[in-house]
Write a protein that holds these residues in place. Structure first.
Motif, PDB file in Angstrom:
ATOM      1  N   HIS A 175      -6.417   3.088   0.609  1.00  0.00           N
ATOM      2  CA  HIS A 175      -6.084   3.343   2.019  1.00  0.00           C
ATOM      3  C   HIS A 175      -6.862   4.612   2.321  1.00  0.00           C
ATOM      4  O   HIS A 175      -6.653   5.634   1.653  1.00  0.00           O
ATOM      5  N   HIS A 234      -3.964   0.949   8.498  1.00  0.00           N
ATOM      6  CA  HIS A 234      -4.561   0.719   7.179  1.00  0.00           C
ATOM      7  C   HIS A 234      -5.985   0.196   7.276  1.00  0.00           C
ATOM      8  O   HIS A 234      -6.240  -0.796   7.930  1.00  0.00           O
ATOM      9  N   CYS A 276       0.845  -1.200   0.000  1.00  0.00           N
ATOM     10  CA  CYS A 276       0.000   0.000   0.000  1.00  0.00           C
ATOM     11  C   CYS A 276       0.882   1.254   0.000  1.00  0.00           C
ATOM     12  O   CYS A 276       1.698   1.442   0.907  1.00  0.00           O
ATOM     13  N   PHE A 312       0.177   4.370   0.581  1.00  0.00           N
ATOM     14  CA  PHE A 312      -0.001   5.299   1.700  1.00  0.00           C
ATOM     15  C   PHE A 312       0.533   4.707   3.011  1.00  0.00           C
ATOM     16  O   PHE A 312       0.999   5.463   3.870  1.00  0.00           O
ATOM     17  N   CYS A 313       0.523   3.394   3.156  1.00  0.00           N
ATOM     18  CA  CYS A 313       1.205   2.787   4.302  1.00  0.00           C
ATOM     19  C   CYS A 313       2.708   3.066   4.219  1.00  0.00           C
ATOM     20  O   CYS A 313       3.352   3.355   5.235  1.00  0.00           O
TER      21      CYS A 313
HETATM   22 ZN    ZN Z   1      -2.319   1.386   3.607  1.00  0.00          ZN
END
Ligand code: ZN
Ligand code: 5GP
Length: 110
Positions: free
Chosen positions: A97, A46, A4, A6-7
Motif C-alpha cells: 500500500h 489503496h 491490507c 495499511f488499509c
Molecule cells: Zn491498502
C-alpha cells in the motif's frame, strides 16, 4: 483492500500512532523505527505502489509530497530529513500500500 494492513490502519481497524490525518491521507509512526523520527505517510485510498499510481492519483501524490515537509518540521526535522518510497519487491517494499517514509533526527538530539 480487506487484507491490507495499511488499509486497516486507515480505517481505524488496527491501531497506529497517528501524527497527522485529513480526508485523504494519514501519517503514523513506523512500528519498527529506523531513525529517531520514522513516520509513514499513506493515502487512505489503496494502490499498491508508485508503479501502480494512475493519472487520477496525480493531485493526491502532489498534496502528499507538499505535506511531508510540514509534518517533518512538526517533528523537529526543519534542519532536514530523508524521504523514501520503496517500490516493488526489488525495491525492498514489504507492505503493498503506497507509503512515503519520513526519517530523521531532531536537531536538538544530534
Ligand atoms: Zn491498502
Ligand atoms: P516498506 O519496506 O514496505 O517500504 O516499509 C514498510 C514499513 O511498514 C516498515 O518500515 C515497517 O516497520 C512498517 N510497518 C509494517 N507493519 C506495520 C504496522 O502494523 N504498523 C506500523 N505502524 N508500521 C508497520
Amino acid at each position: 483492500m480487506s487484507d491490507c494492513i495499511f488499509c486497516k490502519i486507515a480505517d481505524g481497524k488496527i491501531p497506529a500512532a497517528a501524527v497527522y490525518e485529513d480526508g485523504e491521507m494519514l501519517c503514523f509512526k513506523d512500528i519498527n523505527p529506523a531513525a529517531p523520527v520514522h513516520l509513514l505517510l499513506i493515502p487512505k485510498t489503496h494502490f499498491d505502489s508508485l508503479a501502480h499510481a494512475a493519472p487520477e492519483h496525480e493531485g493526491l501524490l502532489g498534496r502528499m509530497l507538499l505535506k511531508v515537509p510540514q509534518i517533518a518540521e512538526q517533528h523537529g526535522l526543519a534542519g532536514g530529513f530523508k524521504t523514501q518510497i520503496n517500490t516493488g519487491k526489488g525495491g525492498g517494499q514489504e507492505v503493498f500500500h503506497l507509503h512515503i517514509h519520513i526519517l530523521g533526527t531532531p536537531a536538538q538530539a544530534v
